[in-house]
Design a protein around this motif. Structure first.
Motif, PDB file in Angstrom:
ATOM      1  N   UNK A   1       0.382  -1.386  -0.215  1.00  0.00           N
ATOM      2  CA  UNK A   1      -0.316   0.024  -0.270  1.00  0.00           C
ATOM      3  C   UNK A   1       0.758   1.432  -0.098  1.00  0.00           C
ATOM      4  N   UNK A   2       2.399   1.154   0.251  1.00  0.00           N
ATOM      5  CA  UNK A   2       2.510   2.771  -0.027  1.00  0.00           C
ATOM      6  C   UNK A   2       3.666   3.475  -1.185  1.00  0.00           C
ATOM      7  N   UNK A   3       3.611   4.067  -1.059  1.00  0.00           N
ATOM      8  CA  UNK A   3       3.718   4.710  -2.646  1.00  0.00           C
ATOM      9  C   UNK A   3       5.709   5.311  -2.344  1.00  0.00           C
ATOM     10  N   UNK A   4       5.938   6.402  -3.638  1.00  0.00           N
ATOM     11  CA  UNK A   4       7.382   6.189  -3.244  1.00  0.00           C
ATOM     12  C   UNK A   4       7.436   8.043  -2.495  1.00  0.00           C
ATOM     13  N   UNK A   5       6.157   8.329  -1.802  1.00  0.00           N
ATOM     14  CA  UNK A   5       7.103   9.596  -1.066  1.00  0.00           C
ATOM     15  C   UNK A   5       7.539   9.413   0.388  1.00  0.00           C
ATOM     16  N   UNK A   6       7.875  10.764   0.637  1.00  0.00           N
ATOM     17  CA  UNK A   6       8.271  10.882   1.447  1.00  0.00           C
ATOM     18  C   UNK A   6       7.449  10.358   2.833  1.00  0.00           C
ATOM     19  N   UNK A   7       6.390  10.609   3.064  1.00  0.00           N
ATOM     20  CA  UNK A   7       5.640   9.656   3.619  1.00  0.00           C
ATOM     21  C   UNK A   7       6.061   8.741   4.031  1.00  0.00           C
ATOM     22  N   UNK A   8       5.914   7.539   2.729  1.00  0.00           N
ATOM     23  CA  UNK A   8       6.966   5.979   2.906  1.00  0.00           C
ATOM     24  C   UNK A   8       8.476   5.807   3.169  1.00  0.00           C
ATOM     25  N   UNK A   9       9.128   6.756   3.399  1.00  0.00           N
ATOM     26  CA  UNK A   9      10.467   7.084   3.567  1.00  0.00           C
ATOM     27  C   UNK A   9      10.690   7.127   5.151  1.00  0.00           C
ATOM     28  N   UNK A  10       9.715   8.061   5.431  1.00  0.00           N
ATOM     29  CA  UNK A  10       9.258   8.431   7.397  1.00  0.00           C
ATOM     30  C   UNK A  10       9.183   7.158   8.497  1.00  0.00           C
ATOM     31  N   UNK A  11       8.072   6.123   7.049  1.00  0.00           N
ATOM     32  CA  UNK A  11       7.282   4.825   7.885  1.00  0.00           C
ATOM     33  C   UNK A  11       8.549   4.117   8.052  1.00  0.00           C
ATOM     34  N   UNK A  12       9.491   3.752   7.658  1.00  0.00           N
ATOM     35  CA  UNK A  12      10.946   2.561   7.454  1.00  0.00           C
ATOM     36  C   UNK A  12      12.122   3.006   7.906  1.00  0.00           C
ATOM     37  N   UNK A  13      11.887   4.142   8.088  1.00  0.00           N
ATOM     38  CA  UNK A  13      13.958   4.872   7.785  1.00  0.00           C
ATOM     39  C   UNK A  13      13.872   4.306   9.189  1.00  0.00           C
ATOM     40  N   UNK A  14      13.285   4.677  10.778  1.00  0.00           N
ATOM     41  CA  UNK A  14      13.541   4.296  11.962  1.00  0.00           C
ATOM     42  C   UNK A  14      14.361   2.682  11.219  1.00  0.00           C
ATOM     43  N   UNK A  15      13.180   1.995  10.851  1.00  0.00           N
ATOM     44  CA  UNK A  15      14.211  -0.030  10.757  1.00  0.00           C
ATOM     45  C   UNK A  15      15.962   0.174   9.857  1.00  0.00           C
ATOM     46  N   UNK A  16      15.967   1.088   8.831  1.00  0.00           N
ATOM     47  CA  UNK A  16      17.064   1.639   7.963  1.00  0.00           C
ATOM     48  C   UNK A  16      17.950   1.727   9.069  1.00  0.00           C
ATOM     49  N   UNK A  17      17.615   3.059   9.615  1.00  0.00           N
ATOM     50  CA  UNK A  17      18.778   3.184  10.602  1.00  0.00           C
ATOM     51  C   UNK A  17      18.853   2.002  11.625  1.00  0.00           C
ATOM     52  N   UNK A  18      18.692   1.630  11.875  1.00  0.00           N
ATOM     53  CA  UNK A  18      18.662   0.186  13.058  1.00  0.00           C
ATOM     54  C   UNK A  18      19.444  -1.215  12.031  1.00  0.00           C
ATOM     55  N   UNK A  19      19.139  -0.780  10.827  1.00  0.00           N
ATOM     56  CA  UNK A  19      19.627  -1.905  10.141  1.00  0.00           C
ATOM     57  C   UNK A  19      21.011  -1.063   9.678  1.00  0.00           C
ATOM     58  N   UNK A  20      21.499  -0.749   9.462  1.00  0.00           N
ATOM     59  CA  UNK A  20      22.460   0.086   9.423  1.00  0.00           C
ATOM     60  C   UNK A  20      23.522   0.298  10.514  1.00  0.00           C
ATOM     61  N   UNK A  21      22.621   0.809  11.746  1.00  0.00           N
ATOM     62  CA  UNK A  21      23.314   0.569  12.936  1.00  0.00           C
ATOM     63  C   UNK A  21      24.437  -0.992  13.893  1.00  0.00           C
ATOM     64  N   UNK A  22      22.733  -1.963  12.692  1.00  0.00           N
ATOM     65  CA  UNK A  22      23.304  -3.495  13.534  1.00  0.00           C
ATOM     66  C   UNK A  22      25.074  -3.940  12.703  1.00  0.00           C
ATOM     67  N   UNK A  23      25.383  -3.425  11.307  1.00  0.00           N
ATOM     68  CA  UNK A  23      25.956  -3.173  10.718  1.00  0.00           C
ATOM     69  C   UNK A  23      27.205  -2.404  11.230  1.00  0.00           C
ATOM     70  N   UNK A  24      26.839  -0.630  11.456  1.00  0.00           N
ATOM     71  CA  UNK A  24      28.555   0.518  11.842  1.00  0.00           C
ATOM     72  C   UNK A  24      28.849  -0.541  13.082  1.00  0.00           C
ATOM     73  N   UNK A  25      27.871  -0.810  13.814  1.00  0.00           N
ATOM     74  CA  UNK A  25      28.437  -0.930  15.501  1.00  0.00           C
ATOM     75  C   UNK A  25      28.875  -2.704  15.895  1.00  0.00           C
ATOM     76  N   UNK A  26      28.693  -3.147  14.604  1.00  0.00           N
ATOM     77  CA  UNK A  26      29.044  -5.023  14.883  1.00  0.00           C
ATOM     78  C   UNK A  26      30.585  -4.831  15.292  1.00  0.00           C
TER      79      UNK A  26
END
Lengths: 287, 287
Positions: B262-287
């Motif tokens: 149901x999500x589209x191309x907008x920043x509403x989509x990005x802002x919904x999943x941004x915290x998960x992307x930050x957490x994904x990178x944090x896992x690898x950056x702080x491994x």
């Protein structure tokens, strides 16, 4: 009453942000737009609590939705957010587009009484009566018996003054960097001088004081649930536009004013503390 | 090398977002702006991991910072985010302002080789070499030995292709709605046809394939750490601009492509999943 008409919709957080429009009687028949964030779990048989977000000078119904950082937390808490516009659009009042502090983008959430403005500039009625009625009629799944209000700057003034003028209507109010004593500060004086036909000779006139949160708080007899955040590096605080201390000076319980070290007037400030404001309202909306 | 110069700064989350500018050699000497979110705990003696966010067509260095919903989670994780611009500004190339898919706002994170563009349009070098060097020299407290990259749409293409072209340089890559197979899709074909002087007769030319993530992934010999989110209601997905399936088709481990209902191309989509992307990178950056 005119029905609301869908303009667009975006999936966001745990629901949808939908933009609607309708011809507003309060605004002299002009079409006004607003956004509604509705968690997917909301329905007419299982309505959710409602938070109104009133934006500041120069902003519109998109600003808080796009930059406010409120939607993920609201989705998590199962709270809807309604984002009205900040003024009529295209009223055609002379000078309406000339000053960012007056006219378009600067409705100040009041009902104008001055001849020049009174046909269109009635954002108070729009926010307090007409928009809720239109939303109830649309049966989206909003529970207005659990209703709170927040806003930023001019919209912080709007949120606090509307809360204080309507005891019992809202569960809680909060504000980011509000113009908290507008009858004595430049934005408010400019707006009230232009929009309001003040017949009283007191200074400030009583017609102004009815929209001044610091004044209204003095006679607010209910238990208050108010949270206010202001950044210490806010240029408009330094210029005397906000005066949050005048709220504190009333000495009313249930009014928390927090000075946030190093923050300014921008949406970066709002987005930092938005989740805390949502949690504050959730506590009162779901009590 | 030119030094970076502070343009403005806003307190946000657990740190500051600061806008800088500097005259970029990669961009033919033009001044370029970028934002850096730096958690307050960062210092030259205690540097923090770095995430680059590359924005999409028509955007600039502010878009992700203002609408992306990334900063609170980054502050919590103690990760800096660098937001470059999306193209040179004011290069004066004929036609540069005529098409939102080419020229200004559309640098495509490549080094142009076509005569018309090659003096200024070298966003690849800016992002991969010049900007990191300028930031290291400025000694802000960024640890480029722990560096990851993300982006949206054209910037998702940028993030993935830059990650894949530089094995070992980044800990992880992610993308929202990336143009994942640009040598075969309209935005990419238009950009590569104009920016790149392709001498090979293969179809697509090898000069294009060096910027195509789906192609690059085939020969990526390191362990991959890639997360991609795409909305099922993304109009550009439907128009064949994104082709995330071409990434999955490579069958490489460590590449997760999630279709978000149901999500589209907008920043509403990005802002919904941004915290998960930050957490994904944090896992690898702080491994």
């Amino acid at each position: 009453m005119a029905s609301i008409e869908k303009v667009s919709s975006n999936r966001v957080s745990s629901g949808y942000l939908t933009k609607y429009k309708f011809p507003s009687k309060s605004l002299g028949g002009l079409s006004t737009q607003f956004n509604v964030f509705l968690p997917s779990a909301a329905s007419s048989s299982s309505p959710v609590p409602v938070l109104f977000y009133l934006a500041g000078l120069t902003c519109n119904e998109d600003t808080g939705a796009q930059k406010g950082g409120m939607l993920n937390k609201a989705g998590e808490e199962g709270i809807a957010i309604v984002f009205p516009d900040t003024s009529p659009r295209g009223a055609g009042v002379e000078g309406e587009e000339d000053d960012w502090q007056l006219g378009t983008g600067a409705g100040f959430y009041l009902n104008a009484t001055a001849d020049k403005w009174k046909k269109h500039y009635n954002m108070y009625d729009l926010v307090v009566e007409e928009l809720p009625s239109a939303l109830k009629k649309a049966d989206l799944g909003l529970d207005f018996s659990r209703w709170s209000i927040t806003g930023h700057s001019m919209g912080g003034h709007g949120a606090l003054s509307i809360y204080l003028k309507n005891p019992g209507l809202f569960k809680s109010a909060s504000a980011f960097s509000p113009a908290a004593n507008p009858s004595r500060t430049p934005w408010g004086i400019n707006a009230f001088t232009n929009y309001l036909d003040a017949k009283t000779r007191s200074s400030p006139p009583s017609e102004w004081l009815q929209y001044d949160s610091s004044h209204l708080l003095q006679s607010f007899s209910e238990e208050a649930h108010i949270l206010v955040d202001v950044g210490t590096e806010d240029d408009f605080l330094k210029k005397g536009q906000l005066e949050p201390k005048s709220l504190e000076a009333v000495g009313k319980e249930g009014v928390e004013v927090r000075m946030q070290d190093g923050f300014d007037h921008s949406y970066y400030f709002i987005s930092t503390f938005a989740p805390e404001h949502i949690a504050f309202h959730a506590k009162h909306l779901k009590a």
